[in-house]
Structures are given as structure tokens and as C-alpha cells.
Design an enzyme around this catalytic site. Structure first.
Site, PDB file in Angstrom:
ATOM      1  NE  ARG A  23      34.548  30.159  39.897  1.00  0.00           N
ATOM      2  CZ  ARG A  23      34.936  30.694  41.022  1.00  0.00           C
ATOM      3  NH1 ARG A  23      34.258  30.480  42.141  1.00  0.00           N
ATOM      4  NH2 ARG A  23      36.020  31.420  41.110  1.00  0.00           N
ATOM      5  NE  ARG A  66      37.910  26.291  33.534  1.00  0.00           N
ATOM      6  CZ  ARG A  66      37.712  27.359  34.322  1.00  0.00           C
ATOM      7  NH1 ARG A  66      37.154  27.213  35.514  1.00  0.00           N
ATOM      8  NH2 ARG A  66      38.064  28.566  33.916  1.00  0.00           N
ATOM      9  CD  GLN A 103      34.675  34.227  37.310  1.00  0.00           C
ATOM     10  OE1 GLN A 103      34.463  35.317  36.813  1.00  0.00           O
ATOM     11  NE2 GLN A 103      35.379  33.299  36.687  1.00  0.00           N
ATOM     12  CG  ASP A 124      43.337  29.836  38.327  1.00  0.00           C
ATOM     13  OD1 ASP A 124      43.149  31.037  38.571  1.00  0.00           O
ATOM     14  OD2 ASP A 124      42.443  28.969  38.369  1.00  0.00           O
ATOM     15  CE  LYS A 138      38.608  33.901  35.881  1.00  0.00           C
ATOM     16  NZ  LYS A 138      38.523  32.977  34.715  1.00  0.00           N
TER      17      LYS A 138
HETATM   18  O1  MRU Z   1      37.645  30.627  35.809  1.00  0.00           O
HETATM   19  P1  MRU Z   1      37.589  30.431  37.301  1.00  0.00           P
HETATM   20  O2  MRU Z   1      36.392  31.032  37.929  1.00  0.00           O
HETATM   21  O3  MRU Z   1      37.786  28.991  37.669  1.00  0.00           O
HETATM   22  O4  MRU Z   1      38.853  31.226  37.814  1.00  0.00           O
HETATM   23  C1  MRU Z   1      39.072  31.333  39.192  1.00  0.00           C
HETATM   24  C2  MRU Z   1      40.230  32.173  39.540  1.00  0.00           C
HETATM   25  O5  MRU Z   1      40.921  32.706  38.694  1.00  0.00           O
HETATM   26  C3  MRU Z   1      40.579  32.254  40.986  1.00  0.00           C
HETATM   27  O6  MRU Z   1      41.147  33.496  41.288  1.00  0.00           O
HETATM   28  C4  MRU Z   1      41.595  31.152  41.327  1.00  0.00           C
HETATM   29  O7  MRU Z   1      41.146  29.919  40.854  1.00  0.00           O
HETATM   30  C5  MRU Z   1      41.843  31.049  42.770  1.00  0.00           C
HETATM   31  S1  MRU Z   1      40.435  30.402  43.619  1.00  0.00           S
HETATM   32  C6  MRU Z   1      40.841  30.197  45.244  1.00  0.00           C
END
Ligand code: MRU
Length: 340
Positions: free
Chosen positions: A50, A84, A189, A230, A241
Site C-alpha cells: 500500500r 484501488r 499504518q 495520494d 489518508k
Molecule cells: O491506504 P494506504 O495505506 O495505501 O494509504 C496511504 C496514504 O494515504 C499515504 O499517506 C499516501 O499514499 C502517501 S505514501 C508516500
């Protein structure tokens, strides 16, 4: 200068990609082999891997694997794309692989060429992270309490990290950093992955519950907030997130700098503003269970939005590998990318 441990979440060995199973951390460091397109789809969907940059990189290797297995290119592209919806890095990497394939598909070594292209995407990401770290660490004071959300480190990228990369770079440059790590419900996370990374580097940190951040800010315990992204739209609105938006409002209220660190592959200039970003909604079971233990009544319903949108006006600066965009807004972002 302090020494930093090089954590990498993926390795290519004997013709296959191996990834760290992030569902098992911090209890166990387990490597999983991705042997076919189904393995790739499942690894991204189930969050074995992820983090926006990493799912882009794994998607690129998945495209190589699908073509190696003689599947039609459009099918491979679509199957990986539908894993995703929010992180644009996945689509960015798949678009790059597909157009590379279209260009060279008649050549007999196309499969090796695709592997090299996926490896290039991985290496470029690592260098981008180091640049982001270099630009970003300058923004942090010599002694700083830094709050971060989710995991944006080596495990979310090819290595080093974006927001956590900024923290790593500051630590490497002998800054006196203490990190406040949001646990980041429901996937955790922060407590499972970010704390695991920080522990390996010996970077001082406290895991905090997501609801503690406002209290800590009010007590003047936080000097800066650094988060990842993202997807960033043309006007600077940022999907990250779930919980990031809340932090940005609190930061503004308490006059604390709020930084977003992301490679330029996280920008989606085809989208004008944050409300147009598709937001992933995941299973309510992730909220109602914590590592398989039920933590809610069976018959209650739960909502599980995986991301939220932070408006550009709450962001002090976006840190990229090509430089920093202060007080991001549309004109500045388009100029930064050399667009009108
Ligand atoms: O659901 P995830 O764990 O894939 O979400 C990750 C995040 O929101 C991170 O902050 C984002 O991808 C940046 S990672 C360098």
C-alpha cells in the site's frame, strides 16, 4: 551525519517480484512472491502492499508480469487499474507502461524491455524521495516535534519515503527530531508500519491515538506536521489518508505549518479540485474488527472512507522532488509544471 538503514519493500529475484507483506508487520517480516496477475491484483486490493508510490511501482511490475504471461495488454491494464481508486500513482505508472508497450510491442525483447521500464519507475521514485527529503528537511527547525499520519516511509514507496523521507533526511542531517505518530485507524499504518520504520532508524517517537493530535497542538507540543498524498489536483487540493483533513484544520487553528510531501507523479492536473477525486470506501469489517478481534457490535453498521480531502488553503507548502510549492493554488501549480 547519522547513518540511516536502507529499508526496501520489494525485490526482484529469479524472474519474480517479492514484496514485504505489510499485513504481517510489525509482528513478522514476511516476503511474498507475486507469480501472476491474480497475485498482483490481490496484493494491491488487500493492502499487502500500500502507499501511493508503491502501488504504482507494483502495478508497473504487474503489467510486465501480465505481458510475460501472454495476456492481452488492455486486460492487464484494466485488471490492475481496478484494484484501488484513489492514488493516482497507480494509473500514472500503468499509463506509462501501456504507452511504452505500444511503442515497442513489435520488438522481440519486449518483455525484458518492460521489466527495465518497471525497474526505472522504481529507481526514479527512490531518487525523487531523496530529493523530497532534501528539500523538505530544510523546512524543519534544528530541534522539532513533528507529527505525521499514516505511513509514508520506505514501506509506502521504493524506499526512503516522502513525508517520512523528510523526517529521515532531517534525522540524517543531525536534527533533533521527535516524531508523533498517529496510529491511523483502522489499518494502523502509523502504529504498525511508521513506528516499525522509526524504531529501526533509532528515531525518537511516540505513537498517539488519532484523537490526541488536537490536545497536543493546543499544548504547543507540535512544531510541524508532514503528511503524504495520494492525489493532488490542479488547484492543490490533496487526497490523503482519512484524518489528514482534520489535522490540517487543527494545524491552521493552532498556526502550525502543515506540509504535504509527494512526488510529481502524485499530481493529477486533469482534475480541477478535490471534490472530483474518487474516494475509496473499504469494508466496514476493517472498522468493526481490530486484527480479527471484534471491537464493535456485530449488527452495528460502520463507515470506512479510506481517504479525505485537504483543501489547498490549509496547506503551507507541497514538497516535491522538483522543489517546493508554497501556499499552493492553481496558477502556481500550473506554472510549476510549465502549463498555462
Ligand atoms: O491506504 P494506504 O495505506 O495505501 O494509504 C496511504 C496514504 O494515504 C499515504 O499517506 C499516501 O499514499 C502517501 S505514501 C508516500
Amino acid at each position: 551525519m547519522r547513518k540511516i538503514k536502507d529499508i526496501r519493500p520489494l525485490k526482484f529475484e529469479d524472474g519474480y517480484l517479492f514484496v514485504i507483506n505489510q499485513l504481517k508487520l510489525p509482528k513478522e517480516l514476511q516476503w511474498v512472491k507475486l507469480s501472476n496477475i491474480e497475485d498482483y491484483e490481490k496484493a494491491i486490493k488487500d493492502m499487502v502492499v500500500r502507499g501511493a508510490p508503491l502501488i504504482g511501482i507494483v502495478g508497473a511490475y504487474g503489467f510486465y508480469q501480465g505481458i510475460k504471461d501472454k495476456l492481452p495488454s488492455q486486460e492487464v491494464y484494466n485488471r490492475l487499474k481496478n484494484t484501488r481508486p484513489t492514488a493516482v500513482n497507480l494509473f500514472w505508472a500503468l499509463d506509462r507502461m501501456l504507452s511504452f508497450y505500444e511503442k515497442y510491442k513489435e520488438e522481440k525483447d519486449i518483455v525484458e524491455k518492460l521489466l527495465k521500464e518497471a525497474q526505472r519507475i522504481e529507481i526514479e521514485d527512490y531518487h525523487a524521495n531523496k530529493m523530497i527529503g532534501g528539500y523538505g528537511e530544510v523546512l524543519l527547525p534544528k530541534k522539532a516535534n513533528v507529527l505525521t499520519h499514516c505511513n509514508t516511509g520506505a514501506l509506502a514507496t521504493s524506499g526512503w519515503g516522502t513525508a517520512l523521507g523528510v523526517i529521515r533526511s532531517a534525522w540524517e542531517n543531525d536534527k533533533d527530531i521527535t516524531v508523533f505518530v498517529d496510529e491511523t485507524r483502522p489499518y494502523l499504518q502509523g502504529s504498525r508500519l511508521t513506528a516499525w520504520e522509526l524504531l529501526q532508524e533509532g528515531i525518537p517517537h511516540y505513537i498517539i491515538t488519532d484523537s490526541s493530535s488536537g490536545f497536543l497542538m493546543s499544548k504547543k507540543k507540535i512544531d510541524a506536521i508532514v503528511v503524504g498524498a495520494d492525489r493532488i489536483t490542479a488547484n492543490g487540493d490533496t487526497a490523503n489518508k482519512i484524518g489528514t483533513y482534520t489535522l490540517s484544520v487543527l494545524a491552521k487553528h493552532h498556526n502550525i505549518p502543515f506540509y504535504v510531501a509527494a512526488p510529481t507523479s502524485t499530481f493529477d492536473l486533469t482534475i480541477e479540485k478535490g471534490e472530483d477525486i474518487p474516494i475509496e470506501e473499504r469494508s466496514q469489517d476493517e472498522v468493526k474488527n481490530c486484527h480479527c478481534c471484534p471491537v464493535a457490535p456485530e449488527h452495528s453498521k460502520a463507515l470506512n472512507y479510506s481517504f479525505d480531502i485537504t483543501p489547498a488553503e490549509n496547506i503551507t507548502a507541497i514538497i516535491t522532488e522538483k522543489g517546493i510549492i508554497e501556499n499552493p493554488k492553481k496558477e502556481k501549480i500550473l506554472k510549476f509544471f510549465g502549463r498555462k
